[in-house]
Design a protein around this motif. Structure first.
Motif, PDB file in Angstrom:
ATOM      1  N   LEU A   9       0.845  -1.185   0.000  1.00 24.37           N
ATOM      2  CA  LEU A   9       0.000   0.000   0.000  1.00 24.37           C
ATOM      3  C   LEU A   9       0.887   1.244   0.000  1.00 24.37           C
ATOM      4  CD1 LEU A   9      -2.983   1.060   0.320  1.00 24.37           C
ATOM      5  CD2 LEU A   9      -2.406   1.335   2.741  1.00 24.37           C
ATOM      6  N   PRO A  10       0.728   2.127  -0.997  1.00 22.45           N
ATOM      7  CA  PRO A  10       1.491   3.381  -0.978  1.00 22.45           C
ATOM      8  C   PRO A  10       1.070   4.229   0.226  1.00 22.45           C
ATOM      9  CG  PRO A  10       0.562   2.988  -3.168  1.00 22.45           C
ATOM     10  CD  PRO A  10      -0.070   1.997  -2.224  1.00 22.45           C
ATOM     11  N   PHE A  11       2.053   4.697   0.992  1.00 21.22           N
ATOM     12  CA  PHE A  11       1.769   5.499   2.181  1.00 21.22           C
ATOM     13  C   PHE A  11       3.012   6.303   2.550  1.00 21.22           C
ATOM     14  CE2 PHE A  11       1.478   5.895   6.887  1.00 21.22           C
ATOM     15  CZ  PHE A  11       0.317   6.645   6.943  1.00 21.22           C
ATOM     16  N   GLN A  12       2.856   7.596   2.740  1.00 19.46           N
ATOM     17  CA  GLN A  12       3.936   8.493   3.134  1.00 19.46           C
ATOM     18  C   GLN A  12       5.174   8.366   2.251  1.00 19.46           C
ATOM     19  OE1 GLN A  12       4.571   7.800   7.353  1.00 19.46           O
ATOM     20  NE2 GLN A  12       2.884   9.181   7.897  1.00 19.46           N
ATOM     21  N   GLY A  13       4.965   8.316   0.947  1.00 17.75           N
ATOM     22  CA  GLY A  13       6.065   8.313  -0.004  1.00 17.75           C
ATOM     23  C   GLY A  13       6.771   6.985  -0.204  1.00 17.75           C
ATOM     24  N   ARG A  14       6.290   5.933   0.400  1.00 12.49           N
ATOM     25  CA  ARG A  14       6.881   4.602   0.247  1.00 12.49           C
ATOM     26  C   ARG A  14       5.782   3.583   0.005  1.00 12.49           C
ATOM     27  NH1 ARG A  14      11.986   4.974  -0.668  1.00 12.49           N
ATOM     28  NH2 ARG A  14      13.228   6.017   0.884  1.00 12.49           N
ATOM     29  N   ARG A  15       6.170   2.441  -0.518  1.00 14.44           N
ATOM     30  CA  ARG A  15       5.264   1.310  -0.697  1.00 14.44           C
ATOM     31  C   ARG A  15       5.465   0.411   0.513  1.00 14.44           C
ATOM     32  NH1 ARG A  15       5.245  -3.631  -4.541  1.00 14.44           N
ATOM     33  NH2 ARG A  15       7.434  -3.715  -3.980  1.00 14.44           N
ATOM     34  N   HIS A  16       4.491   0.419   1.419  1.00 15.08           N
ATOM     35  CA  HIS A  16       4.577  -0.340   2.667  1.00 15.08           C
ATOM     36  C   HIS A  16       3.749  -1.617   2.568  1.00 15.08           C
ATOM     37  CE1 HIS A  16       6.602   2.622   5.252  1.00 15.08           C
ATOM     38  NE2 HIS A  16       5.996   3.528   4.503  1.00 15.08           N
ATOM     39  N   ALA A  17       4.116  -2.606   3.350  1.00 12.46           N
ATOM     40  CA  ALA A  17       3.359  -3.855   3.431  1.00 12.46           C
ATOM     41  C   ALA A  17       2.423  -3.785   4.632  1.00 12.46           C
ATOM     42  CB  ALA A  17       4.300  -5.045   3.563  1.00 12.46           C
ATOM     43  N   ILE A  18       1.173  -4.209   4.399  1.00 16.65           N
ATOM     44  CA  ILE A  18       0.174  -4.267   5.460  1.00 16.65           C
ATOM     45  C   ILE A  18      -0.463  -5.655   5.431  1.00 16.65           C
ATOM     46  CG2 ILE A  18      -0.287  -1.788   5.397  1.00 16.65           C
ATOM     47  CD1 ILE A  18      -2.923  -2.454   3.892  1.00 16.65           C
ATOM     48  N   PRO A  19      -1.060  -6.077   6.545  1.00 20.19           N
ATOM     49  CA  PRO A  19      -1.757  -7.365   6.530  1.00 20.19           C
ATOM     50  C   PRO A  19      -2.853  -7.366   5.466  1.00 20.19           C
ATOM     51  CG  PRO A  19      -1.481  -6.602   8.783  1.00 20.19           C
ATOM     52  CD  PRO A  19      -1.071  -5.462   7.878  1.00 20.19           C
ATOM     53  N   ASP A  20      -2.974  -8.444   4.727  1.00 24.67           N
ATOM     54  CA  ASP A  20      -3.967  -8.536   3.658  1.00 24.67           C
ATOM     55  C   ASP A  20      -5.394  -8.447   4.189  1.00 24.67           C
ATOM     56  OD1 ASP A  20      -4.606  -8.910   0.833  1.00 24.67           O
ATOM     57  OD2 ASP A  20      -5.416 -10.846   1.485  1.00 24.67           O
ATOM     58  N   SER A  21      -5.578  -8.766   5.447  1.00 29.08           N
ATOM     59  CA  SER A  21      -6.921  -8.733   6.043  1.00 29.08           C
ATOM     60  C   SER A  21      -7.423  -7.313   6.309  1.00 29.08           C
ATOM     61  CB  SER A  21      -6.924  -9.526   7.349  1.00 29.08           C
ATOM     62  OG  SER A  21      -5.998  -8.949   8.258  1.00 29.08           O
ATOM     63  N   MET A  22      -6.546  -6.308   6.250  1.00 31.15           N
ATOM     64  CA  MET A  22      -6.974  -4.930   6.500  1.00 31.15           C
ATOM     65  C   MET A  22      -7.824  -4.419   5.340  1.00 31.15           C
ATOM     66  SD  MET A  22      -3.687  -3.138   8.332  1.00 31.15           S
ATOM     67  CE  MET A  22      -4.567  -1.610   8.623  1.00 31.15           C
ATOM     68  N   ALA A  23      -8.959  -3.819   5.675  1.00 29.21           N
ATOM     69  CA  ALA A  23      -9.880  -3.272   4.672  1.00 29.21           C
ATOM     70  C   ALA A  23      -9.944  -1.753   4.821  1.00 29.21           C
ATOM     71  CB  ALA A  23     -11.263  -3.887   4.860  1.00 29.21           C
ATOM     72  N   ALA A  24     -10.677  -1.120   3.912  1.00 25.74           N
ATOM     73  CA  ALA A  24     -10.836   0.338   3.945  1.00 25.74           C
ATOM     74  C   ALA A  24     -11.289   0.799   5.325  1.00 25.74           C
ATOM     75  CB  ALA A  24     -11.829   0.773   2.888  1.00 25.74           C
ATOM     76  N   ASN A  25     -10.672   1.859   5.797  1.00 29.56           N
ATOM     77  CA  ASN A  25     -10.941   2.505   7.084  1.00 29.56           C
ATOM     78  C   ASN A  25     -10.439   1.727   8.297  1.00 29.56           C
ATOM     79  OD1 ASN A  25     -12.200   4.773   5.850  1.00 29.56           O
ATOM     80  ND2 ASN A  25     -14.061   3.560   5.616  1.00 29.56           N
ATOM     81  N   ASP A  26      -9.812   0.553   8.095  1.00 30.44           N
ATOM     82  CA  ASP A  26      -9.209  -0.177   9.213  1.00 30.44           C
ATOM     83  C   ASP A  26      -7.954   0.560   9.683  1.00 30.44           C
ATOM     84  OD1 ASP A  26     -11.092  -2.168   9.117  1.00 30.44           O
ATOM     85  OD2 ASP A  26      -9.757  -3.674   8.235  1.00 30.44           O
ATOM     86  N   GLU A  27      -7.706   0.513  10.979  1.00 31.14           N
ATOM     87  CA  GLU A  27      -6.482   1.074  11.537  1.00 31.14           C
ATOM     88  C   GLU A  27      -5.581  -0.074  11.963  1.00 31.14           C
ATOM     89  OE1 GLU A  27      -7.281   3.971  14.566  1.00 31.14           O
ATOM     90  OE2 GLU A  27      -8.613   5.117  13.260  1.00 31.14           O
ATOM     91  N   GLY A  28      -4.292   0.085  11.745  1.00 28.80           N
ATOM     92  CA  GLY A  28      -3.338  -0.950  12.093  1.00 28.80           C
ATOM     93  C   GLY A  28      -1.931  -0.453  11.893  1.00 28.80           C
ATOM     94  N   GLN A  29      -1.023  -1.377  11.590  1.00 32.13           N
ATOM     95  CA  GLN A  29       0.379  -1.032  11.392  1.00 32.13           C
ATOM     96  C   GLN A  29       0.924  -1.688  10.139  1.00 32.13           C
ATOM     97  OE1 GLN A  29       2.637  -2.179  14.857  1.00 32.13           O
ATOM     98  NE2 GLN A  29       2.409  -0.140  15.735  1.00 32.13           N
ATOM     99  N   THR A  30       1.883  -0.995   9.531  1.00 35.88           N
ATOM    100  CA  THR A  30       2.639  -1.593   8.440  1.00 35.88           C
ATOM    101  C   THR A  30       3.608  -2.601   9.057  1.00 35.88           C
ATOM    102  OG1 THR A  30       4.398   0.051   8.567  1.00 35.88           O
ATOM    103  CG2 THR A  30       2.522   0.571   7.122  1.00 35.88           C
ATOM    104  N   LEU A  31       4.248  -3.416   8.234  1.00 37.27           N
ATOM    105  CA  LEU A  31       5.206  -4.385   8.767  1.00 37.27           C
ATOM    106  C   LEU A  31       6.402  -3.714   9.434  1.00 37.27           C
ATOM    107  CD1 LEU A  31       5.318  -7.282   6.160  1.00 37.27           C
ATOM    108  CD2 LEU A  31       4.069  -7.133   8.307  1.00 37.27           C
TER     109      LEU A  31
END
Length: 94
Positions: A9-31
């Motif tokens: 997922l592009p975020f803050q100028g980088r392509r970060h990895a997030i859990p595949d289970s995260m959906a729109a509007n979910d809050e969590g952490q990148t790897l």
């Protein structure tokens, strides 16, 4: 859910990895540990979506899936591999 446990997922100028289970509007952490809220709108597509990969996310993903980890930054391939993992001469030279 996809076949992989993570997605990019592009975020803050980088392509970060997030859990595949995260959906729109979910809050969590990148790897790599960055707090994130998954946007409702899809991220930009190519070429705007071609952001540099977060090296920490990439390394963590690779370690969790047993994929070889590359050194960062990766160097351009200017040598031709030969047998036994040794490198030959530069390309285009004899």
């Amino acid at each position: 859910m996809g076949i992989r446990p993570f997605r990019w997922l592009p975020f803050q100028g980088r392509r970060h990895a997030i859990p595949d289970s995260m959906a729109a509007n979910d809050e969590g952490q990148t790897l790599c540990g960055v707090a994130i809220k998954v946007p409702h709108d899809p991220p930009p597509r190519c070429p705007d979506g071609c952001w540099p990969t977060c090296s920490d996310c990439d390394r963590t993903w690779r370690e969790q899936e047993g994929i070889p980890v590359f050194l960062w930054p990766r160097k351009a391939a200017d040598t031709v591999p030969t047998t036994a993992g040794q490198h030959g001469s530069r390309r285009g030279r004899s």
